[in-house]
Write an enzyme that holds these catalytic residues in place. Structure first.
Site, PDB file in Angstrom:
ATOM      1  N   CYS A  92      35.546  38.828  42.833  1.00 33.86           N
ATOM      2  CA  CYS A  92      36.320  37.558  42.700  1.00 33.86           C
ATOM      3  C   CYS A  92      36.119  36.942  44.149  1.00 33.86           C
ATOM      4  O   CYS A  92      36.088  37.583  45.422  1.00 33.86           O
ATOM      5  CB  CYS A  92      37.677  37.924  42.852  1.00 33.86           C
ATOM      6  SG  CYS A  92      38.952  36.285  43.285  1.00 33.86           S
ATOM      7  N   GLU A 108      43.861  48.102  38.943  1.00 34.30           N
ATOM      8  CA  GLU A 108      42.937  47.372  38.290  1.00 34.30           C
ATOM      9  C   GLU A 108      42.027  48.158  37.208  1.00 34.30           C
ATOM     10  O   GLU A 108      41.711  47.790  36.169  1.00 34.30           O
ATOM     11  CB  GLU A 108      42.349  46.418  39.333  1.00 34.30           C
ATOM     12  CG  GLU A 108      41.379  45.338  38.388  1.00 34.30           C
ATOM     13  CD  GLU A 108      40.755  44.500  39.429  1.00 34.30           C
ATOM     14  OE1 GLU A 108      41.036  44.306  40.575  1.00 34.30           O
ATOM     15  OE2 GLU A 108      39.373  44.445  39.423  1.00 34.30           O
ATOM     16  N   HIS A 118      52.380  43.304  46.849  1.00 28.40           N
ATOM     17  CA  HIS A 118      52.538  44.046  48.218  1.00 28.40           C
ATOM     18  C   HIS A 118      53.397  43.411  49.135  1.00 28.40           C
ATOM     19  O   HIS A 118      52.800  43.027  50.183  1.00 28.40           O
ATOM     20  CB  HIS A 118      51.303  44.682  48.519  1.00 28.40           C
ATOM     21  CG  HIS A 118      50.666  45.601  47.775  1.00 28.40           C
ATOM     22  ND1 HIS A 118      51.327  46.810  47.280  1.00 28.40           N
ATOM     23  CD2 HIS A 118      49.508  45.568  47.128  1.00 28.40           C
ATOM     24  CE1 HIS A 118      50.399  47.456  46.425  1.00 28.40           C
ATOM     25  NE2 HIS A 118      49.252  46.767  46.510  1.00 28.40           N
ATOM     26  N   HIS A 142      42.737  52.849  41.866  1.00 29.49           N
ATOM     27  CA  HIS A 142      43.387  51.351  41.695  1.00 29.49           C
ATOM     28  C   HIS A 142      43.783  51.125  40.300  1.00 29.49           C
ATOM     29  O   HIS A 142      43.114  51.060  39.476  1.00 29.49           O
ATOM     30  CB  HIS A 142      42.395  50.519  42.320  1.00 29.49           C
ATOM     31  CG  HIS A 142      42.904  49.378  42.710  1.00 29.49           C
ATOM     32  ND1 HIS A 142      43.263  48.382  41.958  1.00 29.49           N
ATOM     33  CD2 HIS A 142      43.463  48.810  43.926  1.00 29.49           C
ATOM     34  CE1 HIS A 142      43.851  47.242  42.478  1.00 29.49           C
ATOM     35  NE2 HIS A 142      43.815  47.659  43.756  1.00 29.49           N
TER      36      HIS A 142
HETATM   37 FE1  F3S Z   1      43.545  37.158  43.119  1.00 28.53          FE
HETATM   38 FE2  F3S Z   1      42.683  37.281  40.591  1.00 28.53          FE
HETATM   39 FE3  F3S Z   1      40.734  37.368  42.637  1.00 28.53          FE
HETATM   40  S1  F3S Z   1      44.405  38.545  41.548  1.00 28.53           S
HETATM   41  S2  F3S Z   1      41.754  38.215  44.346  1.00 28.53           S
HETATM   42  S3  F3S Z   1      42.088  35.773  41.850  1.00 28.53           S
HETATM   43  S4  F3S Z   1      40.873  38.348  40.818  1.00 28.53           S
END
Ligand code: F3S
Length: 295
Positions: free
Chosen positions: A191, A126, A41, A124
């Site tokens: 994450c 993902e 983005h 989303h």
């Molecule tokens: Fe980035 Fe992969 Fe985490 S895209 S936010 S490192 S899951």
């Protein structure tokens, strides 16, 4: 004036990996290159890639083979990969390895007979991609209340999360799932990159007189950062590039913080830092903000 720059500002590992793959490919081949959806983005990056002949498409039908198609960090389901291959396109998978890990887990557990539940935003990309790895059979919820609307399940249940999901909300939903079902196994697939960025933004915005949040207009993680910073620091501004820095007299401030969303390139962050240092050296005439304040 002291500038405090968040260590976690800018590209996360997965985005960095995907962007590098596209730029490297554009530099080394004359073949046509598509990305399925904007690679990130960020208008500047997408424009730069367009200058190198990289075309963004929204669905596989728009691509003409022979060509390479790059899958962005969010990943896609196996059906989309098949669709692209059937059109004679070479698929280059730049999905974030953390997302791929969730896809594999979902695929394995689905084959083992588990019912998959994904905690996240069903619109989303993902999540749409992950659901593809269990033949689009997952239940997708994002609130605690939605647990009650799930049907009765005899099967064992496997729960995973969108990588950017808020951990507190995840824990609340897991608690409700455990209350309602006996046979739940959970995998916290959130994450840490997002967590870290938000915690750091929160900390810095509490200490500064002004805060700049750099990121794309449509970037949800940048908007979230803005919200967090704005709740601690009234003079929080969301900007896309150095040219959006608001006309305020920064010499009036002792400390200014800078953070950036996951799709903000390093060079944009450096330009903002450079411009702020320049502004600190300049004499400042009455700014818009000051004029507004004194009127
Ligand atoms: Fe980035 Fe992969 Fe985490 S895209 S936010 S490192 S899951």
């Amino acid at each position: 004036m002291e500038l405090i720059i968040a260590d976690s500002a800018g590209f996360c590992f997965g985005v960095n990996n995907a962007v590098k793959i596209v730029f490297d490919l554009a530099a080394e081949t004359n073949e046509r290159i598509y990305t399925l959806g904007p690679i990130i983005h960020n208008e500047q990056v997408v424009d730069k890639l367009a200058e190198h002949g990289v075309v963004t498409i929204d669905n596989p039908d728009e691509a003409e083979g022979p060509a390479k198609v790059i899958i962005r960090a969010h990943g896609v389901g196996p059906g989309t990969i098949k669709q692209l291959q059937e059109r004679g396109l070479e698929v280059v998978n730049a999905s974030c390895p953390y997302v791929v890990k969730i896809q594999k887990l979902v695929s394995e557990k689905y084959k083992d007979g588990y019912q998959i539940i994904i905690i996240g935003d069903k619109k989303h990309p993902e999540i749409i991609g992950i659901n593809g790895w269990c033949d689009n059979t997952a239940y997708i919820i994002e609130t605690d209340e939605q647990v009650n609307s799930l049907p009765h399940m005899e099967k064992n249940i496997c729960v995973v999360a969108q990588t950017t999901f808020i951990r507190e909300k995840w824990e609340k939903i897991i608690k409700s799932l455990n209350k309602r079902f006996e046979n739940v196994i959970k995998f916290d697939t959130i994450c840490n990159a997002t967590d870290k960025r938000q915690v750091e933004a929160e900390k810095i915005s509490k200490e500064v007189d002004m805060m700049l949040v750099i990121g794309g207009l449509n970037s949800s993680n940048t908007n979230k950062l803005y919200e967090i910073c704005r709740s601690n620091c009234e003079r929080t501004y969301k900007i896309q590039t150095a040219s959006d820095i608001p006309p305020v007299d920064i010499k009036k401030f002792k400390k200014i913080g800078i953070t950036a969303g996951a799709s903000t390139p390093d060079w944009v962050i450096k330009e903002v830092i450079h411009k702020m240092s320049e502004l600190d050296k300049q004499d400042f005439e009455m700014s818009f903000a000051d004029a507004f304040e004194s009127s």
